[in-house]
Scaffold this motif. Structure first.
Motif, mmCIF file in Angstrom:
data_model
loop_
_atom_site.group_PDB
_atom_site.id
_atom_site.type_symbol
_atom_site.label_atom_id
_atom_site.label_comp_id
_atom_site.label_asym_id
_atom_site.label_seq_id
_atom_site.Cartn_x
_atom_site.Cartn_y
_atom_site.Cartn_z
ATOM 1 N N ASN A 158 10.324 21.066 32.055
ATOM 2 C CA ASN A 158 10.848 22.598 32.366
ATOM 3 C C ASN A 158 12.210 22.394 33.073
ATOM 4 O O ASN A 158 12.633 21.475 33.519
ATOM 5 C CB ASN A 158 9.802 22.861 33.588
ATOM 6 N N TRP A 175 12.445 27.688 30.759
ATOM 7 C CA TRP A 175 11.857 27.329 29.331
ATOM 8 C C TRP A 175 10.988 25.879 29.428
ATOM 9 O O TRP A 175 11.429 24.951 30.292
ATOM 10 C CB TRP A 175 13.190 27.018 28.614
ATOM 11 N N ARG A 176 9.973 25.765 28.727
ATOM 12 C CA ARG A 176 9.138 24.778 28.813
ATOM 13 C C ARG A 176 8.996 24.200 27.473
ATOM 14 O O ARG A 176 8.547 24.882 26.480
ATOM 15 C CB ARG A 176 7.817 25.283 29.352
ATOM 16 N N TYR A 177 8.849 22.770 27.296
ATOM 17 C CA TYR A 177 8.678 21.992 26.193
ATOM 18 C C TYR A 177 7.292 21.001 26.624
ATOM 19 O O TYR A 177 7.201 20.551 27.641
ATOM 20 C CB TYR A 177 9.538 21.206 25.693
ATOM 21 N N SER A 179 4.595 18.387 24.733
ATOM 22 C CA SER A 179 3.899 17.692 23.533
ATOM 23 C C SER A 179 2.840 17.024 23.749
ATOM 24 O O SER A 179 2.779 16.290 24.890
ATOM 25 C CB SER A 179 5.098 16.746 22.717
ATOM 26 N N ASP A 196 3.300 20.116 19.335
ATOM 27 C CA ASP A 196 4.565 20.513 19.940
ATOM 28 C C ASP A 196 4.824 21.847 20.262
ATOM 29 O O ASP A 196 4.553 22.728 19.329
ATOM 30 C CB ASP A 196 5.777 20.035 19.296
ATOM 31 N N HIS A 198 6.871 24.855 22.719
ATOM 32 C CA HIS A 198 8.066 25.220 23.484
ATOM 33 C C HIS A 198 8.335 26.709 23.519
ATOM 34 O O HIS A 198 7.957 27.458 22.503
ATOM 35 C CB HIS A 198 9.379 24.630 22.931
#
Length: 208
Positions: A158, A175-177, A179, A196, A198
């Motif tokens: 984050n 913004w969040r990623y 996986s 994945d 985002h």
């Protein structure tokens, strides 16, 4: 069978059945305790690309509960006069993953997929930089799995800002990623979840 999917935000909302996430932190001095919970459920239906185009429905659900200890390794004031801090985290997380496909056909077809659950280790770090009385920049990273229960690696990151318009409540914009690379072999065949994700994230924080 492997099925690649590429969903934009609108597609994901259309398939979304329910989602919720929460995080609780208790601190005393430089030591903290964190409970992290997440739940998301997707449902989809369609027709198989086979003769007769048998209809199917898919039920996909992922949830976890993390229990972590945290330590504030750095808490200082930079040359610009702004305070910054770095927290280190470690603990365990219980993951539950469901992927079930039900095929409606004149011939009886068993439910495909399954429901798996496992414990895994988790480590993480978070950095904060106080910009002024109301704004704080935040970046965090969590890593889990490391082969436990078939989960090779689960990653969450984050980055964003925390805006504190009220004394005990603030909003997080960022913004969040995420996986996850999970694979296991069941009696019904391969059970895999390689995803994945985002996109933007909005959160609300309450301080007690």
């Amino acid at each position: 069978m492997t099925v690649p999917l590429d969903l934009d935000f609108g597609d994901a909302l259309e398939l979304l059945d329910f989602a919720a996430a929460g995080r609780y932190e208790a601190w005393r001095g430089d030591w903290g305790f964190i409970i992290d919970a997440n739940y998301v459920s997707l449902e989809a239906d369609g027709s198989l690309p086979t003769p007769g185009s048998a209809p199917f429905s898919a039920d996909i659900r992922q949830e976890w509960l993390g229990l972590l200890a945290a330590y504030r390794a750095v808490d200082a004031i930079g040359s610009s006069g702004h305070r910054y801090a770095i927290d280190l985290q470690a603990g365990a997380r219980y993951n539950s993953l469901r992927q079930e496909i039900t095929v409606t056909s004149p011939a009886p077809i068993p439910v495909l997929g399954g429901d798996e659950g496992w414990w895994e280790p988790v480590i993480g770090a978070r950095g904060t930089w106080v910009l002024n009385e109301r704004w704080t920049a935040i970046a965090s990273l969590e890593l889990g799995g490391f082969g436990a229960g078939g989960n090779d690696l689960q990653l969450g990151a984050n980055v964003g800002v925390d805006w504190r318009p009220w004394e005990t409540t603030s909003l997080f914009f960022g913004w969040r990623y995420f996986s996850m690379d999970y694979s296991e072999t069941l009696s019904t065949g391969a059970f895999e979840y390689d995803v994945d994700q985002h996109g933007p994230v909005l959160g609300v924080k309450f301080r007690f």
